[in-house]
Design an enzyme around this catalytic site. Structure first.
Site, PDB file in Angstrom:
ATOM      1  N   PHE A 100      -4.847   2.604  14.840  1.00  0.00           N
ATOM      2  CA  PHE A 100      -5.119   3.573  13.770  1.00  0.00           C
ATOM      3  C   PHE A 100      -6.163   2.987  12.841  1.00  0.00           C
ATOM      4  O   PHE A 100      -6.176   1.771  12.606  1.00  0.00           O
ATOM      5  CB  PHE A 100      -3.843   3.844  12.958  1.00  0.00           C
ATOM      6  CG  PHE A 100      -3.012   4.968  13.504  1.00  0.00           C
ATOM      7  CD1 PHE A 100      -2.401   4.861  14.740  1.00  0.00           C
ATOM      8  CD2 PHE A 100      -2.850   6.145  12.783  1.00  0.00           C
ATOM      9  CE1 PHE A 100      -1.640   5.897  15.251  1.00  0.00           C
ATOM     10  CE2 PHE A 100      -2.095   7.182  13.278  1.00  0.00           C
ATOM     11  CZ  PHE A 100      -1.484   7.061  14.512  1.00  0.00           C
TER      12      PHE A 100
ATOM     13  N   ASP B 244      -4.016  -6.333   5.046  1.00  0.00           N
ATOM     14  CA  ASP B 244      -5.132  -7.125   5.579  1.00  0.00           C
ATOM     15  C   ASP B 244      -5.159  -8.515   4.929  1.00  0.00           C
ATOM     16  O   ASP B 244      -5.728  -9.448   5.470  1.00  0.00           O
ATOM     17  CB  ASP B 244      -6.459  -6.424   5.289  1.00  0.00           C
ATOM     18  CG  ASP B 244      -6.604  -5.157   6.105  1.00  0.00           C
ATOM     19  OD1 ASP B 244      -6.152  -5.170   7.275  1.00  0.00           O
ATOM     20  OD2 ASP B 244      -7.123  -4.149   5.587  1.00  0.00           O
TER      21      ASP B 244
ATOM     22  N   ASN C  10       0.850  -1.194   0.000  1.00  0.00           N
ATOM     23  CA  ASN C  10       0.000   0.000   0.000  1.00  0.00           C
ATOM     24  C   ASN C  10       0.880   1.236   0.000  1.00  0.00           C
ATOM     25  O   ASN C  10       2.102   1.132  -0.036  1.00  0.00           O
ATOM     26  CB  ASN C  10      -0.961  -0.028   1.204  1.00  0.00           C
ATOM     27  CG  ASN C  10      -0.197  -0.098   2.506  1.00  0.00           C
ATOM     28  OD1 ASN C  10       0.597   0.768   2.828  1.00  0.00           O
ATOM     29  ND2 ASN C  10      -0.415  -1.183   3.262  1.00  0.00           N
TER      30      ASN C  10
END
Ligand SMILES: Cc1cc2nc3c(=O)[nH]c(=O)nc-3n(C[C@H](O)[C@H](O)[C@H](O)COP(=O)(O)O)c2cc1C
Length: 403
Positions: A320, A276, A207
């Site tokens: 977060f 994830d 990412n």
């Protein structure tokens, strides 16, 4: 330095041009900045420059007609939480050492009641002169702080000591003067950056996280006296100078490293953008292009926060969340399911989230919203997060015990 009131006194040396950048950096760090200039300083840089950069009028006249009931030099010295003299000329240092008060800048120093920092800048012979040496000693004895000049090429063409400390260094000194000690003895574990999930030996899924937020948090925690350990994925910027920094690659490696370090930590701040999903299988060799459509099956990675043993209730855990939409309900749900004490929520947008230098966050505690920021620098975000943490009862107690 969110909301801190810093008075910058600019005196008449060549390095006055660097004070424009210093003003910018102070403002960027969140400080409220007012500027006083000597007559000589105005020969080098115009007050307009400082007015625009600080967003406040420059004060320069001890006898200016005033509409306010307060006398300006007294009002300034009461207002200021820190005074920085940069550049500090040999002349101004001498005047300050003697307590001469014949213009607005020097009178403000004599009437000051907060810590005062001098950043000398001058020719090497002036710096080495016995009078300057003596005056610097006097200032130090009087409890003033001196941000030592560096050595190197000087504007006058000579070489040697006398070059004003860089604006970034001066900001660091001022920042740490505010934060000193709040997190003394507290061990802070920060995770940051992205993870890379391998598809084959040359490809991965990742990412856009840059690691900047985590690095700003780690640096801020360090400035406030904490012992800081940083576990980060691949990043684009160098990590800050902390007590221990360790680089990992995948979500699984991050999970293992955090699990190992967590028992020692008093605060865990999970700012890393951990994948994830990870490919179900990694191809041993490089995948070859053919005519067929290729699909990669992804399996969920370990949820690091949820998997940690959080039975020690004296530890503080900060998570977060990055989402498309802000929702108090969703944020609170996430805080509970992850077992965090605080959740820093940031929204994906052009100036917020990953790889930008700015962000805007909302911080939640177990009872709901605690703080929020407009779009500000990641350094300011770090400061707001740590401001919340230093007020936590458990942290205050531990810090007091360990001081
Ligand atoms: C071109 C030029 C550069 C100067 N640079 C410095 C300097 O870097 N450091 C210094 O102490 N004085 C420097 N001076 C001398 C100061 O400007 C002078 O001592 C002045 O009176 C300082 O006033 P102030 O301390 O009220 O600002 C310089 C003077 C000139 C003309």
């Amino acid at each position: 330095m969110f909301g801190k009131r810093v008075l910058l006194i600019v005196t008449g040396g060549i390095a006055a041009y660097k004070s424009a950048l210093l003003t910018r950096l102070l403002v960027r760090s969140g400080a409220e900045v007012r500027v006083v200039m000597t007559e000589a300083a105005k020969r080098f840089v115009t007050p307009l420059t400082f007015e625009v950069l600080s967003g406040n009028p420059v004060a320069d006249d001890l006898f200016a007609p005033h509409t306010e009931p307060e006398i300006e030099h007294i009002e300034l010295s009461v207002w200021a939480e820190r005074i920085v003299v940069a550049p500090a000329t040999a002349d101004f240092i001498a005047k300050s050492a003697l307590g001469i008060a014949d213009d607005l800048a020097s009178t403000t120093i004599v009437s000051s009641r907060c810590p005062v920092y001098f950043a000398p800048a001058m020719n090497q012979a002036m710096w080495r002169s016995p009078t300057t040496k003596r005056n610097i000693e006097t200032l130090k004895r009087d409890g003033r702080f001196v941000i030592e000049p560096g050595s190197g090429d000087l504007a006058c063409g000579e070489e040697g000591p006398g070059r004003m400390a860089e604006p970034g260094e001066i900001v660091d000194v001022i920042e740490s003067s505010f934060g000193r000690g709040e997190l003394q003895g507290i061990r802070v574990l920060v995770t940051g950056g992205r993870t890379e999930e391998e598809i084959d030996p040359v490809r991965y899924i990742s990412n856009r996280s840059s690691g900047k937020t985590a690095f700003a948090i780690a640096a801020e925690a360090k400035r406030r006296g904490a012992v800081v350990e940083l576990i980060h994925g691949p990043v684009d910027v160098p990590p800050p100078d902390v007590d221990a920094a360790r680089e990992v690659r995948s979500a699984a490696q991050m999970a293992r490293a955090v699990k190992r370090a967590f028992p020692k930590a008093d605060i865990l701040i999970m700012a890393a953008a951990v994948a994830d999903f990870t490919p179900e299988r990694k191809s041993r060799g490089k995948m070859k292009r053919g005519e067929e459509v290729v699909s990669i099956r992804l399996k969920p990675t370990t949820d690091i926060l949820a998997s940690l043993n959080k039975s020690d209730k004296t530890k503080v855990v900060v998570g977060f969340a990055l989402e498309d939409e802000e929702s108090d309900r969703k944020a609170m749900e996430k805080l509970k399911t992850k077992g965090c004490d605080y959740l820093v929520f940031n929204r994906i947008g052009p100036d917020t989230g990953f790889s930008t230098d700015t962000n805007s966050v909302v911080i939640y505690g177990r009872r709901g919203r605690i703080a929020s920021t407009p779009i500000v620098s990641k350094r300011e975000i770090a400061s707001v997060i740590l401001d919340v943490l230093v007020k936590d009862k458990r942290i205050r107690q531990k810090s007091n015990e360990r001081k």
